[in-house]
Design a protein around this motif. Structure first.
Motif, PDB file in Angstrom:
ATOM      1  N   VAL A 112      21.127  44.076  71.572  1.00 54.04           N
ATOM      2  CA  VAL A 112      20.586  44.282  70.220  1.00 54.04           C
ATOM      3  C   VAL A 112      21.223  45.515  69.596  1.00 54.04           C
ATOM      4  O   VAL A 112      21.644  45.491  68.439  1.00 54.04           O
ATOM      5  N   LEU A 145      17.373  45.279  61.271  1.00 57.22           N
ATOM      6  CA  LEU A 145      16.560  44.579  62.265  1.00 57.22           C
ATOM      7  C   LEU A 145      15.561  43.631  61.602  1.00 57.22           C
ATOM      8  O   LEU A 145      15.364  42.508  62.048  1.00 57.22           O
ATOM      9  N   TRP A 201      20.261  36.045  67.564  1.00 57.88           N
ATOM     10  CA  TRP A 201      19.298  36.409  68.605  1.00 57.88           C
ATOM     11  C   TRP A 201      18.506  35.187  69.054  1.00 57.88           C
ATOM     12  O   TRP A 201      18.279  34.996  70.247  1.00 57.88           O
TER      13      TRP A 201
END
Length: 193
Positions: free
Chosen positions: A14, A35, A45
């Motif tokens: 991440v 994010l 993701w």
């Protein structure tokens, strides 16, 4: 691999993705905003989780997860597609990545890109994209072709033939300009060594 090691690895990925977003998107302001608001990152993701499920044989769950991500992000990535590290999709909407696509590290796609197939046979039918490739908005890269490391595809190009490393493909159908691709702010300079 233990649970703690897996968690550390996920956090490291991440962070790597956030750094790639900062490097490739001048509008990226801070990690928290990226994010929370980057559909391209949310899509990749989610794909990583769906891909893991696919590899473990939970294919229906993987497909449901991938379709959920598509509904939320506008990015469709088949759970079987193989995608490398520091992959970044800028703007995201309308990106489609097919089942047998293989995408290297440090690749950047803009909105509306299709990595699609040209066959209904159950064979390798989607592109293989090398490391450090940039594919412009609306481009269509079709069939089991290869885009070499550091190559670039222009916006709205339709690519149906291999593109050599560090070359640029533009037009419909795409024509290759050898040696035209040069490092820029969107690419990881490490691939130009």
């Amino acid at each position: 691999m233990g649970l703690m090691e897996a968690a550390r690895g996920a956090v490291a990925r991440v962070r790597e993705d956030l750094a790639a977003a900062h490097r490739r998107d001048p509008a990226a302001t801070d990690d928290l905003t990226i994010l929370l608001t980057s559909p391209g990152l949310h899509a990749i993701w989610t794909h990583r989780l769906a891909h893991r499920l696919w590899q473990r044989g939970a294919r229906r769950s993987a497909m449901v997860l991938a379709q959920g991500a598509r509904s939320v992000t506008g990015v469709e990535i088949h759970p079987a597609a193989q995608i490398g590290r520091r992959f970044f999709i800028d703007h995201g909407m309308g990106v489609v990545i097919g089942e047998t696509a293989e995408v290297g590290d440090d690749v950047m796609l803009y909105h509306g890109v299709t990595l699609g197939g040209r066959s209904m046979e159950r064979v390798k039918r989607h592109p293989t994209v090398g490391d450090g490739v940039v594919i412009g908005a609306g481009a269509r890269v079709l069939g089991p072709i290869e885009l070499g490391d550091g190559s670039q595809v222009g916006a709205n190009a339709v690519v149906v033939k291999d593109v050599p490393a560090r070359a640029t493909a533009v037009g419909v159908p795409a024509q290759v300009r050898r040696g035209a691709a040069q490092p820029d702010d969107h690419m990881d300079p490490a691939i130009w060594i």
